[in-house]
Design a protein around this motif. Structure first.
Motif, PDB file in Angstrom:
ATOM      1  N   SER A  33       0.823  -1.211   0.000  1.00  0.00           N
ATOM      2  CA  SER A  33       0.000   0.000   0.000  1.00  0.00           C
ATOM      3  C   SER A  33       0.855   1.257   0.000  1.00  0.00           C
ATOM      4  O   SER A  33       0.565   2.237  -0.703  1.00  0.00           O
ATOM      5  CB  SER A  33      -0.932   0.008   1.219  1.00  0.00           C
ATOM      6  OG  SER A  33      -1.845  -1.057   1.156  1.00  0.00           O
ATOM      7  N   GLN A  34       1.943   1.221   0.777  1.00  0.00           N
ATOM      8  CA  GLN A  34       2.839   2.376   0.840  1.00  0.00           C
ATOM      9  C   GLN A  34       3.490   2.650  -0.507  1.00  0.00           C
ATOM     10  O   GLN A  34       3.601   3.807  -0.942  1.00  0.00           O
ATOM     11  CB  GLN A  34       3.910   2.140   1.909  1.00  0.00           C
ATOM     12  CG  GLN A  34       4.859   3.320   2.090  1.00  0.00           C
ATOM     13  CD  GLN A  34       5.949   3.016   3.090  1.00  0.00           C
ATOM     14  OE1 GLN A  34       6.381   1.874   3.214  1.00  0.00           O
ATOM     15  NE2 GLN A  34       6.406   4.048   3.798  1.00  0.00           N
ATOM     16  N   GLN A  35       3.908   1.573  -1.206  1.00  0.00           N
ATOM     17  CA  GLN A  35       4.550   1.743  -2.503  1.00  0.00           C
ATOM     18  C   GLN A  35       3.572   2.306  -3.534  1.00  0.00           C
ATOM     19  O   GLN A  35       3.951   3.133  -4.370  1.00  0.00           O
ATOM     20  CB  GLN A  35       5.115   0.400  -2.986  1.00  0.00           C
ATOM     21  CG  GLN A  35       6.290  -0.114  -2.170  1.00  0.00           C
ATOM     22  CD  GLN A  35       7.491   0.797  -2.268  1.00  0.00           C
ATOM     23  OE1 GLN A  35       7.853   1.256  -3.349  1.00  0.00           O
ATOM     24  NE2 GLN A  35       8.118   1.081  -1.130  1.00  0.00           N
ATOM     25  N   LYS A  37       0.996   4.240  -2.879  1.00  0.00           N
ATOM     26  CA  LYS A  37       0.804   5.653  -2.530  1.00  0.00           C
ATOM     27  C   LYS A  37       1.979   6.489  -3.019  1.00  0.00           C
ATOM     28  O   LYS A  37       1.807   7.618  -3.499  1.00  0.00           O
ATOM     29  CB  LYS A  37       0.632   5.801  -1.024  1.00  0.00           C
ATOM     30  CG  LYS A  37      -0.709   5.306  -0.504  1.00  0.00           C
ATOM     31  CD  LYS A  37      -0.805   5.440   1.019  1.00  0.00           C
ATOM     32  CE  LYS A  37      -2.136   4.917   1.533  1.00  0.00           C
ATOM     33  NZ  LYS A  37      -2.219   4.969   3.019  1.00  0.00           N
ATOM     34  N   GLN A  38       3.202   5.951  -2.906  1.00  0.00           N
ATOM     35  CA  GLN A  38       4.377   6.656  -3.420  1.00  0.00           C
ATOM     36  C   GLN A  38       4.258   6.856  -4.926  1.00  0.00           C
ATOM     37  O   GLN A  38       4.574   7.938  -5.446  1.00  0.00           O
ATOM     38  CB  GLN A  38       5.652   5.877  -3.101  1.00  0.00           C
ATOM     39  CG  GLN A  38       6.109   5.940  -1.662  1.00  0.00           C
ATOM     40  CD  GLN A  38       7.427   5.196  -1.465  1.00  0.00           C
ATOM     41  OE1 GLN A  38       8.068   4.760  -2.432  1.00  0.00           O
ATOM     42  NE2 GLN A  38       7.819   5.033  -0.205  1.00  0.00           N
TER      43      GLN A  38
END
Length: 299
Positions: A33-35, A37-38
């Protein structure tokens, strides 16, 4: 932007679910999820709609997915080119053929290729023609051996030889002693075992019947060419097969049909614009020699 971002984006787009995509990628769901969003921050757009039970692409995501897929294809082609280095001494060759060809052509083809290029690992698939076309178009195969016509525009293909289909029985069939061609009226009454309609061979048989106003008497329908041959060999049902298959079995008897089925072209095919590895070009060379031997009766 990193290659990882593209891989992660395509995985979520395929699975429509962050948890399933994370499992397929062998990463944690929060990390995935973080990737994503990035990536969305880098592109300045929202790629996924996360509001429903399943994740779906936004309009921007749909547009970007085509470019992401194309970019991955080019990167994979570049990696294969580096492995290849202009020779067929190493690497992996991804190829496929439909079942009717694999029964008599692929065995000797792969055996000869391995003798000449033992350092190349061959990944071979026996799949339906439409799947071969789709995998070639998606750069999931280096080379396909199939029947023409193929998808216009997406593939380059070269005819190798013509294949004739005919009526085939086992030696115990009541027509096994016959040598004269089988008339259409007789063929129309014969109970048959045929491949199902997902196979190119069955599609050609159905087209032949439709063009002459008859309907094949299908007693048994199968999804494997090996099963079809065994049923015909040991029973009293007829079928329709390419001549090289019946010629390779002494317990099969082939008859021409009147009118005859049109010849079909066996071809090898690549995706237009795809990198053509040395291994795939070497397989074409082996195929050319093998076909010459087959058609001249040398093997």
């Amino acid at each position: 932007m990193l290659l990882r971002h593209i891989r992660y984006f395509l995985a979520v787009a395929e699975h429509r679910n962050f948890t399933r995509a994370a499992t397929a990628l062998h990463v944690s769901q929060p990390a995935l999820s973080q990737q994503i969003k990035q990536l969305e921050a880098l592109l300045g757009v929202q790629l996924f709609d996360r509001s429903g039970k399943s994740v779906r692409l936004t309009d921007a995501g749909e547009v970007w997915m085509g470019h992401a897929k194309l970019g991955m294809q080019h990167l994979h082609a570049g990696a294969r080119a580096l492995q290849d280095v202009g020779t067929a001494h190493r690497g992996v060759l991804r190829c496929a053929a439909p079942p009717t060809l694999s029964l008599y052509l692929i065995g000797p083809l792969i055996a000869r290729f391995h003798e000449l290029h033992p350092g190349v690992t061959v990944s071979f698939l026996e799949i339906a023609q439409e799947d071969i076309e789709a995998m070639l178009a998606n750069d999931e195969l280096d080379l396909g051996i199939a029947f023409s016509p193929l998808q216009p525009g997406a593939l380059d293909y070269t005819p190798v030889y013509e294949e004739q289909l005919g009526f085939v029985t086992g030696v115990g069939h009541r027509l096994a002693a016959r040598s004269a061609a089988l008339p259409l009226a007789t063929f129309a009454t014969e109970p048959l075992v045929l491949l199902n309609r997902s196979f190119a061979t069955r599609q050609q048989i159905d087209a032949y019947c439709a063009s002459h106003g008859i309907e094949a008497q299908v007693a048994v329908e199968v999804n494997a060419i090996g099963a079809l041959v065994e049923i015909v060999r040991q029973g009293t049902l007829g079928t329709v097969l390419p001549h090289p298959i019946s010629a390779a079995h002494t317990d099969l008897h082939a008859l021409a049909l009147t009118p005859s089925m049109t010849f079909r072209h066996v071809v090898y095919a690549w995706r237009k614009g795809a990198y053509r590895t040395a291994a795939s070009k070497a397989l074409v060379d082996v195929l050319t020699v093998l076909v010459r031997d087959l058609t001249s009766g040398a093997c």
